[in-house]
Design an enzyme around this catalytic site. Structure first.
Site, PDB file in Angstrom:
ATOM      1  N   ASP A  93       2.573   2.696   5.220  1.00 32.14           N
ATOM      2  CA  ASP A  93       3.710   2.380   6.081  1.00 32.14           C
ATOM      3  C   ASP A  93       4.328   3.674   6.609  1.00 32.14           C
ATOM      4  O   ASP A  93       4.540   3.851   7.812  1.00 32.14           O
ATOM      5  CB  ASP A  93       4.738   1.578   5.260  1.00 32.14           C
ATOM      6  CG  ASP A  93       5.812   0.950   6.131  1.00 32.14           C
ATOM      7  OD1 ASP A  93       5.733   1.080   7.365  1.00 32.14           O
ATOM      8  OD2 ASP A  93       6.728   0.330   5.570  1.00 32.14           O
ATOM      9  N   LYS A 131      -1.235   9.060  -5.049  1.00 34.47           N
ATOM     10  CA  LYS A 131      -0.287   9.894  -5.789  1.00 34.47           C
ATOM     11  C   LYS A 131      -0.644   9.781  -7.276  1.00 34.47           C
ATOM     12  O   LYS A 131       0.217   9.540  -8.136  1.00 34.47           O
ATOM     13  CB  LYS A 131       1.154   9.419  -5.501  1.00 34.47           C
ATOM     14  CG  LYS A 131       2.265  10.294  -6.063  1.00 34.47           C
ATOM     15  CD  LYS A 131       2.470  11.586  -5.302  1.00 34.47           C
ATOM     16  CE  LYS A 131       3.481  12.472  -6.013  1.00 34.47           C
ATOM     17  NZ  LYS A 131       3.625  13.797  -5.358  1.00 34.47           N
ATOM     18  N   ASP A 186       1.814  13.573  -0.462  1.00 28.43           N
ATOM     19  CA  ASP A 186       2.766  14.545   0.107  1.00 28.43           C
ATOM     20  C   ASP A 186       2.036  15.641   0.873  1.00 28.43           C
ATOM     21  O   ASP A 186       2.455  16.058   1.949  1.00 28.43           O
ATOM     22  CB  ASP A 186       3.725  15.127  -0.951  1.00 28.43           C
ATOM     23  CG  ASP A 186       3.136  15.201  -2.338  1.00 28.43           C
ATOM     24  OD1 ASP A 186       1.939  14.885  -2.494  1.00 28.43           O
ATOM     25  OD2 ASP A 186       3.852  15.583  -3.270  1.00 28.43           O
ATOM     26  N   TYR A 218       5.414  -3.558  -2.251  1.00 26.44           N
ATOM     27  CA  TYR A 218       5.894  -4.581  -1.316  1.00 26.44           C
ATOM     28  C   TYR A 218       5.727  -5.993  -1.852  1.00 26.44           C
ATOM     29  O   TYR A 218       5.846  -6.955  -1.104  1.00 26.44           O
ATOM     30  CB  TYR A 218       5.166  -4.437   0.030  1.00 26.44           C
ATOM     31  CG  TYR A 218       5.612  -3.223   0.818  1.00 26.44           C
ATOM     32  CD1 TYR A 218       5.499  -1.951   0.263  1.00 26.44           C
ATOM     33  CD2 TYR A 218       6.144  -3.341   2.092  1.00 26.44           C
ATOM     34  CE1 TYR A 218       5.887  -0.835   0.983  1.00 26.44           C
ATOM     35  CE2 TYR A 218       6.542  -2.225   2.815  1.00 26.44           C
ATOM     36  CZ  TYR A 218       6.411  -0.969   2.250  1.00 26.44           C
ATOM     37  OH  TYR A 218       6.811   0.126   2.955  1.00 26.44           O
TER      38      TYR A 218
HETATM   39 MG    MG Z   1       6.819   0.397   9.071  1.00 26.28          MG
END
Ligand code: MG
Ligand code: NAI
Length: 340
Positions: A234, A176, A210, A124
């Site tokens: 998120d 990950k 995952d 981000y």
């Molecule tokens: Mg969101």
């Protein structure tokens, strides 16, 4: 009584409706705020010609406290997310998103977890570019993810300290690192080291993202506190909200050293905006988190209890929870509960 100064951004779409409902409840709690009302997102474009006016930033810099509604961000092109910009401007590095079963008879009865998402780094950071090859202006795209030792350490510490202060038992580090060996690997490494400092008081384990997504659906009760990087947090926080009745119930706090912004996890819900049927619970619960942050623990608790009583005992529910109550009707019911 102390009157607290705070910035208020009603937001776009359903933002003004759910914010109005929330202000009524804060009022009923007898708390006095001196709101400095500012704008952001689409409504700021309409009013001031920019999605993030300087006046809004100046206000938060001064009050260090903000209650905000959701802000619309155009998908694909258009201006950059104002939410992301504000989180970076004020270095609001910890995004705290609790998820708890409130509505009985849903899919899961005993969910009570908190996702602590790193809020300033990862994918981000805004390094997301397209490249021209031949005549195709968007032949290739590249995004960069930034993970730092310092950023990982402070979010991991935040998560373990949060666990300690809130009587939580376990922190799960979500990553990950099997694929993203450098970025996710660094995060995992640093977070594990922080976990060692809490050994004996807070349990810790780690999971690949995952698998976490699947485990959340199979057995959400196994999670207590989850700490993870920006994008995973998120996604997993929306997933977690879905386990307990949807986005209408999910609040979030963006916490930094010098400021804090409280908001619902959901967006501006353009599909139901202006209809008066949005669920204001997420915004009310965000206000409750703001009260906790201010040390008004008793008032925060009263707000949560009133909201739960409205949904569970009074069975006053908005359409997203299978009910028929309008936003204003729900707000009146919570206000009534607060006053009794
Ligand atoms: Mg969101
Ligand atoms: P959304 O969260 O606005 O809506 C997703 C679905 O959930 C819709 O069907 C909506 O009607 C429903 N929903 C959301 N909140 C609800 C509530 N309180 N009561 C009842 N139903 C509710 O997500 P979407 O549609 O992907 O995004 C819309 C806009 O919001 C976009 O511009 C997006 O960028 C922005 N957004 C802003 C956020 C923020 O300000 N923090 C966070 C997420 C999205």
């Amino acid at each position: 009584m102390t009157v607290r100064e705070a910035t208020l951004i009603r937001g776009d779409g359903i933002g003004p409706e759910i914010t109005e409902a929330t202000l009524q409840v804060l009022d009923a709690l007898g708390l006095k705020f001196d709101w400095d009302e500012e704008y952001g997102g689409m409504s700021a474009v309409d009013k001031a010609g920019t999605p993030l006016p300087n006046a809004t930033l100046d206000s938060i810099r001064r009050t260090r406290l903000c209650l905000k509604g959701p802000l619309t961000t155009p998908v694909g092109g258009g201006y950059r997310s104002v939410n992301v910009a504000m989180r970076q401007e004020f270095d609001l590095y910890a995004n705290v998103r609790p998820t708890k079963t409130i509505v009985p008879g849903g899919r899961y009865e005993h969910v009570d977890l908190v996702i602590i998402r790193e809020n300033t780094e990862g994918l981000y950071v805004g390094l997301d570019h397209t490249f021209k090859i031949g005549t195709d202006r968007r032949a290739m795209a590249q995004a960069m993810s930034i993970v730092t030792r310092e950023g990982s350490e402070r979010i991991a510490k935040y998560a373990f300290e949060y666990a300690k202060q809130h009587g939580r038992k376990k922190v799960t580090i979500v990553h990950k690192a099997n694929i993203l060996k450098a970025t996710s690997g660094l995060f995992l490494d640093v977070a594990r080291r922080v976990a060692e400092q809490y050994a004996g008081s807070i349990a810790s384990d780690d999971k690949i993202v995952d698998n976490t997504a699947m485990q959340l659906v199979i057995k959400p009760e196994q999670f207590d506190v989850i700490v993870t990087t920006n994008l995973f947090g998120d996604i997993l926080s929306d997933e977690a909200a879905g386990l307990v009745g949807g986005l209408g119930l999910a609040p979030g706090a963006n916490i930094g050293t010098h400021a804090a912004i409280f908001e619902p996890v959901h967006g501006s819900a353009p599909d139901i905006a202006g209809k008066g049927i949005a669920n204001p619970s997420a915004q009310m619960l965000a206000a409750a988190m703001m009260l906790d942050h201010l040390g008004e623990l008793e008032a925060g608790k009263r707000l949560r209890c009133a909201l739960e009583a409205t949904i569970i005992q009074d069975k006053v529910r908005t359409p997203d929870l299978g009910g028929r109550a309008a936003t204003a009707e729900f707000a009146r019911a919570v206000v009534k509960r607060v006053r009794t």
